[in-house]
Design a protein around this motif. Structure first.
Motif, PDB file in Angstrom:
ATOM      1  N   UNK A 284       0.636  -1.289  -0.009  1.00  0.00           N
ATOM      2  CA  UNK A 284      -0.062   0.019   0.194  1.00  0.00           C
ATOM      3  C   UNK A 284       0.734   1.122  -0.011  1.00  0.00           C
ATOM      4  N   UNK A 285       0.084   2.340  -0.352  1.00  0.00           N
ATOM      5  CA  UNK A 285       0.773   3.669  -0.186  1.00  0.00           C
ATOM      6  C   UNK A 285      -0.099   4.539   0.056  1.00  0.00           C
ATOM      7  N   UNK A 286       0.327   5.649   0.849  1.00  0.00           N
ATOM      8  CA  UNK A 286      -0.766   6.708   1.305  1.00  0.00           C
ATOM      9  C   UNK A 286      -1.207   7.624   0.155  1.00  0.00           C
ATOM     10  N   UNK A 287      -2.331   7.134  -0.268  1.00  0.00           N
ATOM     11  CA  UNK A 287      -3.071   8.061  -1.248  1.00  0.00           C
ATOM     12  C   UNK A 287      -4.163   8.891  -1.203  1.00  0.00           C
ATOM     13  N   UNK A 288      -4.586   8.666  -0.009  1.00  0.00           N
ATOM     14  CA  UNK A 288      -5.684   9.263   0.691  1.00  0.00           C
ATOM     15  C   UNK A 288      -5.460  10.405   1.755  1.00  0.00           C
ATOM     16  N   UNK A 289      -6.191  11.506   1.422  1.00  0.00           N
ATOM     17  CA  UNK A 289      -5.900  12.634   2.544  1.00  0.00           C
ATOM     18  C   UNK A 289      -7.280  12.810   2.987  1.00  0.00           C
ATOM     19  N   UNK A 290      -7.365  13.020   4.478  1.00  0.00           N
ATOM     20  CA  UNK A 290      -8.631  13.298   5.317  1.00  0.00           C
ATOM     21  C   UNK A 290      -8.524  14.675   5.672  1.00  0.00           C
ATOM     22  N   UNK A 291      -9.599  15.504   5.398  1.00  0.00           N
ATOM     23  CA  UNK A 291      -9.328  17.138   6.000  1.00  0.00           C
ATOM     24  C   UNK A 291     -10.638  17.627   6.292  1.00  0.00           C
ATOM     25  N   UNK A 292     -10.761  18.541   7.136  1.00  0.00           N
ATOM     26  CA  UNK A 292     -11.492  19.419   7.466  1.00  0.00           C
ATOM     27  C   UNK A 292     -11.805  20.460   6.600  1.00  0.00           C
ATOM     28  N   UNK A 293     -12.920  21.224   6.107  1.00  0.00           N
ATOM     29  CA  UNK A 293     -13.135  22.306   5.578  1.00  0.00           C
ATOM     30  C   UNK A 293     -14.030  23.434   6.446  1.00  0.00           C
ATOM     31  N   UNK A 294     -13.418  24.790   6.465  1.00  0.00           N
ATOM     32  CA  UNK A 294     -14.156  25.795   7.474  1.00  0.00           C
ATOM     33  C   UNK A 294     -14.565  26.731   6.407  1.00  0.00           C
ATOM     34  N   UNK A 295     -15.704  27.017   6.474  1.00  0.00           N
ATOM     35  CA  UNK A 295     -16.463  28.008   5.870  1.00  0.00           C
ATOM     36  C   UNK A 295     -15.722  29.620   5.799  1.00  0.00           C
ATOM     37  N   UNK A 296     -15.329  30.055   4.931  1.00  0.00           N
ATOM     38  CA  UNK A 296     -14.547  31.473   5.338  1.00  0.00           C
ATOM     39  C   UNK A 296     -15.607  32.626   4.882  1.00  0.00           C
ATOM     40  N   UNK A 297     -16.684  32.181   4.847  1.00  0.00           N
ATOM     41  CA  UNK A 297     -17.840  33.346   4.699  1.00  0.00           C
ATOM     42  C   UNK A 297     -18.366  33.776   5.917  1.00  0.00           C
ATOM     43  N   UNK A 298     -18.150  34.918   6.329  1.00  0.00           N
ATOM     44  CA  UNK A 298     -19.032  35.259   7.864  1.00  0.00           C
ATOM     45  C   UNK A 298     -20.354  35.376   7.776  1.00  0.00           C
TER      46      UNK A 298
END
Length: 534
Positions: A284-298
């Motif tokens: 195996x190889x590390x091919x997947x990223x897990x991330x949070x997305x924050x909204x930049x619109x106030x």
């Protein structure tokens, strides 16, 4: 040219893929071999994500695995190394200094499975057909013009400078078809091919390529059977027959526990690897990223749009603890480019936890016990329940004084809210469909499609991030572009709405008697023609 299509789970096709992976029914059948080692069949267990075997339309994982074995492309990748394409149908190529013109010299003596010779006309037809039928993979070649100078020379011209064209032309969708046979069964390559091409039904049940295998049978709900091409021009595959079986991941694990020889599985990863027999091999190889997305619109969330909250949440996360949830093959988050691909941040730059700093940042931002709704798809992906990860993030944030209200949603609901750009905070995996990491610029940089779903406009971004993204696309040397991608990610980590939690591996599990069962992040998962017996 257009950027690469990616399995970005903030998009509908990828989430639909995850849905199939999580609920697909199994269909046992076939045999991996016998005890005396005289097996001629390689059995591949996988949860089918399969719509077609037409190279011009193939986009899903199982189809890519099969098409890679049935057809050849101008270039390819060897094993798990996706850093540089190697010769396939093209024995060599030259790129112009401005990365707009690529000249390919075709290998001599290549024939299709029916014995007819492969020529430059077949290459031109196949690539023009891919472009003009305008199916999902056409985006990879939409800016290309393909011509020939003689029967063994093909010239590919890009409307814009793009040093990644050789990578594009290594993908299964750019496979070369026997144009004569394809045309006889409805294939078209003209500007009206989107309406006039009727070859899919034929190509789903018949292969017209020059690859190491030919198609024996096709049942998209049960199994796909490949047989060795007796006229193959390259190294002969060791297995005369390959059976791809549709099988859910839990059954795959049980099956591999009993398997004795010539069998592999493609979907056992993460915590599902726990308890497997020590005699089994994993790649195996590390091919997947897990991330949070924050909204930049106030207007959506004054809290998540606050730069100090962004930085505080980054400091609050226990990245080592989150990586442990994914099991074997995972690592703490570094950048948006997974380690499998050129341009990933080097080891040692993984994010670190600092709860005291997180609290101080909240105070600097005038935030006291901020509360944010935290939305994520209620699915299991690569052996990990995303809800388990979300709960860990919630607990980590609470230690810094941040309250996250968990909001698990069905896939369709998650998609609708994400598309509307109304999620204050979300969570998703991301995988590349092919190894061009800098395609992320065209979607995730400020003002691009994915960024706008998080309210991240150019006006709201640090000008240094915008400039760094432009530098990546302006760099025509691939090594230099990878370095520029690293700098872009460092700036993104400082201020973007994306917070990378972890990277995780896709895994091939194989019986102990096999060689060459290597997972590749090139898109086709495993090169079944390269799998042999020890």
């Amino acid at each position: 040219m257009s950027v690469s299509r990616r399995r970005l789970l903030a998009g509908a096709s990828a989430l639909a893929t995850l849905a199939v992976l999580s609920v697909s029914a199994c269909s046992a059948g076939g045999s991996g071999g016998n005890a005396n080692g005289a097996a001629k069949t390689l059995t591949v267990n996988t949860s089918f994500v399969l719509k077609t075997l037409d190279p011009g339309r193939v986009y899903e994982a199982t189809g890519l695995t099969a098409v890679h074995a049935l057809y050849d492309t101008l270039l390819t990748f060897k094993g798990s190394d996706v850093s540089k394409p190697v010769p396939a149908l093209a024995e060599s190529y030259q790129a112009s200094a401005d990365a707009t013109t690529f000249t390919f010299k075709l290998r001599q003596g290549v024939t299709f499975a029916d014995g007819s010779p492969l020529t430059a006309d077949d290459v031109v037809f196949s690539l023009n057909r891919l472009k003009n039928i305008k199916a999902s993979p056409a985006v990879t070649v939409s800016g290309l013009t393909v011509t020939k100078t003689d029967d063994s020379t093909v010239v590919v011209t890009s409307a814009a400078p793009d040093p990644n064209i050789p990578v594009v032309l290594s993908m299964p969708s750019t496979a070369v078809l026997n144009s004569k046979v394809a045309k006889e069964h409805g294939a078209r390559d003209g500007a009206d091919a989107a309406q006039g091409d009727t070859a899919q039904q034929y190509l789903d049940t018949n292969s017209v390529g020059s690859g190491p295998y030919v198609l024996k049978s096709y049942d998209p709900s049960s199994q796909v059977v490949l047989e060795a091409n007796p006229t193959y021009w390259g190294p002969k595959p060791q297995f005369s027959r390959v059976v791809l079986r549709n099988m859910d991941v839990q059954t795959q694990k049980l099956t591999m526990q009993r398997a004795e020889a010539a069998e592999i599985s493609l979907d056992i990863s993460g915590k599902l690897l726990d308890g497997l027999s020590g005699s089994l091999q994993t790649s195996g190889v590390q091919d997947t990223v897990y991330f949070l997305f924050l909204n930049a619109d106030p207007g959506v969330s004054a809290v998540t749009a606050n730069p100090k909250f962004n930085q505080a949440l980054r400091a609050a996360i226990d990245y080592q603890g989150i990586a442990a949830l994914y099991g074997k093959g995972a690592a703490p988050g570094a950048g948006l480019v997974a380690p499998a691909f050129p341009g990933a941040l080097p080891a040692g730059e993984e994010s670190k936890r600092d709860v005291a700093r997180a609290k101080a940042l909240l105070a600097e931002g005038g935030l006291t016990n901020p509360t944010v709704k935290f939305t994520y798809p209620a699915i299991t992906y690569k052996g990990v329940d995303l809800g388990t990860v979300a709960t860990k993030v919630q607990g980590d944030a609470a230690e810094a004084g941040i309250k996250l209200e968990l909001n698990p949603q069905p896939l369709t609901t998650f998609l609708d809210e994400m598309r509307g750009g109304k999620s204050p905070l979300g969570f998703t995996p991301q995988s590349l469909n092919y190894p061009v990491a800098d395609s992320l610029i065209n979607n995730m940089a400020p003002g691009q499609a994915t960024a706008l779903r998080s309210g991240w406009t150019v006006e709201r971004a640090d000008p240094a991030v915008v400039a760094a993204g432009k530098k990546v696309t302006a760099t025509l040397d691939l090594a230099g572009r990878a370095t520029a991608m690293q700098e872009w990610q460092r700036l993104m980590n400082a201020s973007s709405p994306y917070l990378v939690l972890a990277s995780n591996s896709s895994i091939v599990v194989a019986t102990a008697d096999l060689t060459g069962a290597d997972y590749t992040a090139a898109g086709w998962q495993v090169d079944v023609a390269a799998v042999g017996r020890k």
